[in-house]
Design a protein around this motif. Sequence first.
Motif, PDB file in Angstrom:
ATOM      1  N   SER A 195       0.848  -1.209   0.000  1.00  0.00           N
ATOM      2  CA  SER A 195       0.000   0.000   0.000  1.00  0.00           C
ATOM      3  C   SER A 195       0.879   1.253   0.000  1.00  0.00           C
ATOM      4  N   PHE A 196       1.753   1.345  -0.997  1.00  0.00           N
ATOM      5  CA  PHE A 196       2.873   2.287  -0.932  1.00  0.00           C
ATOM      6  C   PHE A 196       2.455   3.727  -0.678  1.00  0.00           C
ATOM      7  N   PHE A 197       1.537   4.262  -1.484  1.00  0.00           N
ATOM      8  CA  PHE A 197       1.146   5.665  -1.314  1.00  0.00           C
ATOM      9  C   PHE A 197       0.614   5.911   0.101  1.00  0.00           C
ATOM     10  N   CYS A 198      -0.229   4.998   0.551  1.00  0.00           N
ATOM     11  CA  CYS A 198      -0.811   5.145   1.893  1.00  0.00           C
ATOM     12  C   CYS A 198       0.261   4.980   2.969  1.00  0.00           C
ATOM     13  N   SER A 199       1.189   4.052   2.754  1.00  0.00           N
ATOM     14  CA  SER A 199       2.253   3.830   3.734  1.00  0.00           C
ATOM     15  C   SER A 199       3.132   5.070   3.866  1.00  0.00           C
ATOM     16  N   VAL A 200       3.408   5.752   2.753  1.00  0.00           N
ATOM     17  CA  VAL A 200       4.210   6.980   2.815  1.00  0.00           C
ATOM     18  C   VAL A 200       3.481   8.048   3.623  1.00  0.00           C
ATOM     19  N   GLU A 201       2.189   8.185   3.403  1.00  0.00           N
ATOM     20  CA  GLU A 201       1.425   9.182   4.168  1.00  0.00           C
ATOM     21  C   GLU A 201       1.456   8.859   5.659  1.00  0.00           C
ATOM     22  N   ARG A 202       1.389   7.579   5.995  1.00  0.00           N
ATOM     23  CA  ARG A 202       1.427   7.185   7.404  1.00  0.00           C
ATOM     24  C   ARG A 202       2.765   7.507   8.054  1.00  0.00           C
ATOM     25  N   VAL A 203       3.840   7.484   7.268  1.00  0.00           N
ATOM     26  CA  VAL A 203       5.156   7.785   7.821  1.00  0.00           C
ATOM     27  C   VAL A 203       5.180   9.179   8.439  1.00  0.00           C
ATOM     28  N   PHE A 204       4.514  10.130   7.787  1.00  0.00           N
ATOM     29  CA  PHE A 204       4.615  11.529   8.193  1.00  0.00           C
ATOM     30  C   PHE A 204       3.396  12.029   8.973  1.00  0.00           C
ATOM     31  N   HIS A 205       2.451  11.155   9.225  1.00  0.00           N
ATOM     32  CA  HIS A 205       1.260  11.558   9.984  1.00  0.00           C
ATOM     33  C   HIS A 205       1.038  10.544  11.111  1.00  0.00           C
ATOM     34  N   ALA A 206       1.456  10.932  12.279  1.00  0.00           N
ATOM     35  CA  ALA A 206       1.389  10.031  13.434  1.00  0.00           C
ATOM     36  C   ALA A 206      -0.057   9.671  13.770  1.00  0.00           C
ATOM     37  N   GLY A 207      -0.243   8.450  14.242  1.00  0.00           N
ATOM     38  CA  GLY A 207      -1.551   8.021  14.712  1.00  0.00           C
ATOM     39  C   GLY A 207      -2.445   7.410  13.658  1.00  0.00           C
ATOM     40  N   LEU A 208      -1.946   7.221  12.408  1.00  0.00           N
ATOM     41  CA  LEU A 208      -2.804   6.692  11.350  1.00  0.00           C
ATOM     42  C   LEU A 208      -2.637   5.191  11.132  1.00  0.00           C
ATOM     43  N   ARG A 209      -1.720   4.580  11.850  1.00  0.00           N
ATOM     44  CA  ARG A 209      -1.527   3.137  11.690  1.00  0.00           C
ATOM     45  C   ARG A 209      -2.787   2.390  12.118  1.00  0.00           C
ATOM     46  N   HIS A 210      -3.190   1.433  11.296  1.00  0.00           N
ATOM     47  CA  HIS A 210      -4.388   0.604  11.534  1.00  0.00           C
ATOM     48  C   HIS A 210      -5.686   1.391  11.375  1.00  0.00           C
ATOM     49  N   LYS A 211      -5.624   2.601  10.801  1.00  0.00           N
ATOM     50  CA  LYS A 211      -6.837   3.372  10.528  1.00  0.00           C
ATOM     51  C   LYS A 211      -7.074   3.423   9.024  1.00  0.00           C
ATOM     52  N   PRO A 212      -8.341   3.539   8.591  1.00  0.00           N
ATOM     53  CA  PRO A 212      -8.623   3.593   7.145  1.00  0.00           C
ATOM     54  C   PRO A 212      -8.081   4.869   6.531  1.00  0.00           C
ATOM     55  N   LEU A 213      -7.441   4.723   5.373  1.00  0.00           N
ATOM     56  CA  LEU A 213      -6.794   5.855   4.715  1.00  0.00           C
ATOM     57  C   LEU A 213      -6.880   5.651   3.207  1.00  0.00           C
ATOM     58  N   VAL A 214      -7.137   6.726   2.466  1.00  0.00           N
ATOM     59  CA  VAL A 214      -7.182   6.658   1.007  1.00  0.00           C
ATOM     60  C   VAL A 214      -6.365   7.801   0.418  1.00  0.00           C
ATOM     61  N   VAL A 215      -5.855   7.567  -0.784  1.00  0.00           N
ATOM     62  CA  VAL A 215      -5.143   8.592  -1.545  1.00  0.00           C
ATOM     63  C   VAL A 215      -5.915   8.808  -2.841  1.00  0.00           C
ATOM     64  N   LEU A 216      -6.084  10.085  -3.217  1.00  0.00           N
ATOM     65  CA  LEU A 216      -6.915  10.438  -4.360  1.00  0.00           C
ATOM     66  C   LEU A 216      -6.088  10.745  -5.600  1.00  0.00           C
ATOM     67  N   SER A 217      -6.750  10.676  -6.737  1.00  0.00           N
ATOM     68  CA  SER A 217      -6.129  10.998  -8.019  1.00  0.00           C
ATOM     69  C   SER A 217      -6.023  12.509  -8.186  1.00  0.00           C
TER      70      SER A 217
END
Length: 422
Positions: free
Chosen positions: A9-31
């Motif tokens: 889930s590369f795009f989402c994993s990168v966002e999680r790196v820089f935003h604390a507290g998002l691990r195990h939470k639903p996350l989406v990346v848009l076009s």
Amino acid sequence: MYALVDCNSFFCSVERVFHAGLRHKPLVVLSSNDGCIVALTPEAKAIGLHRGDPIFQVEDIVKTHHVEVFSGNMYLYAAMSKRITSILRHSIHQVENYSIDESFCNLTGYGGHFDLVGMMRDIGRKIQLWTDIPVSIGIAPTKTLAKMGSKFAKQYRGYKGVCLIESTAQRRKALSMFDLSDVWGIGRHTLECLNYHGISTPLEFADKGEAWVKSHLHKPGVQTWLELNGIPVIDTSEVVRRKTICTSRSFGDMVSDLASLKAAVASFSASCANKLRADGSAGKTVSVFLYSNRFREDLPQYNNTASVSLLLPTSDTMELTQAALRVLSAIYRPNILYKKAGVIISDIVSATPMQTDLFDTIHNRQERNSLMNTTDRLNHRYGLKTIRLAVEGTERQAWMVKSDHRSPNYLTDITQLLTIRI
């Protein structure tokens, strides 16, 4: 042996790196323009979201389940991808980037000195420790089987991130469990052909005779059959080399004036030229297309495409942009609200060696190539579009995409470094 390192889930994993507290939470990346979901986490899939969903159609799910939404930021993702590649190349001599989140590693010779599973598992841990990006790794005698192994490693936790497909028994078991439509190299038409002849699993395909395969499929299908049988034949460098390069965008707001369209097309052609130089390639044919908004039936509709062929293949931003603007002027129609435009470069060849032409009107190509290389180095050092053509403009323009949820460029722009409050 080959290893395929695939970022989860590369795009989402990168966002999680820089935003604390998002691990195990639903996350989406848009076009672009924040239109559709292009990447999502398993938690987002579990609540009913899917890749390709228009975000406006799933707003209720997003709000009800407090889904974190991010605009795509390819510069941030590419910078993280470069870091992961650097880690791989520090440990393995031959690494080929297949995509922004996948890399092939040639493990020839390593098996005699290392436990390949243990070695790649250690590299996976190092990537996670140094970048916080989880990876899944497949190891096999061919690249097709290695991609298959990476999917098993991602799907089954028992592999602990690394799946080895080495023996005949392991290969046949993997082929019997895998979805035929997910096999690398099997497209829609090949799948239809195989299904028509009663083949529903990769194992059934691999067990077909060579004569049958060659009589029913083209070269890519034969190569896939050989790879499934453990015979390496695919040269990834040939797979990666592009036949065309396209840069296009749906506009943030519709535009009708020629000046705005010129700025957009110039920006797109500059992006294509940059990609050509990065690939060591050059293109000879420049195409431009324009679309109005087909969803606005109350507005006049118009779309058109045209091309021009250059005397010599080139990756010169100025030459390609001049050609693209000539094409744009030919197909432009006033009093139309345009929603999308794009530039396509085709007839792509290697930039070296290049056959010159007696009637070439550009007599300082060597100096212009040096200028382009210098521009690339400066833009890489000081930020994309630091140096650009004047026609592209300098201010925020209506055609530029919307990105209301975009993360800063933490890794490439010193003015956007992550700030930590303690």
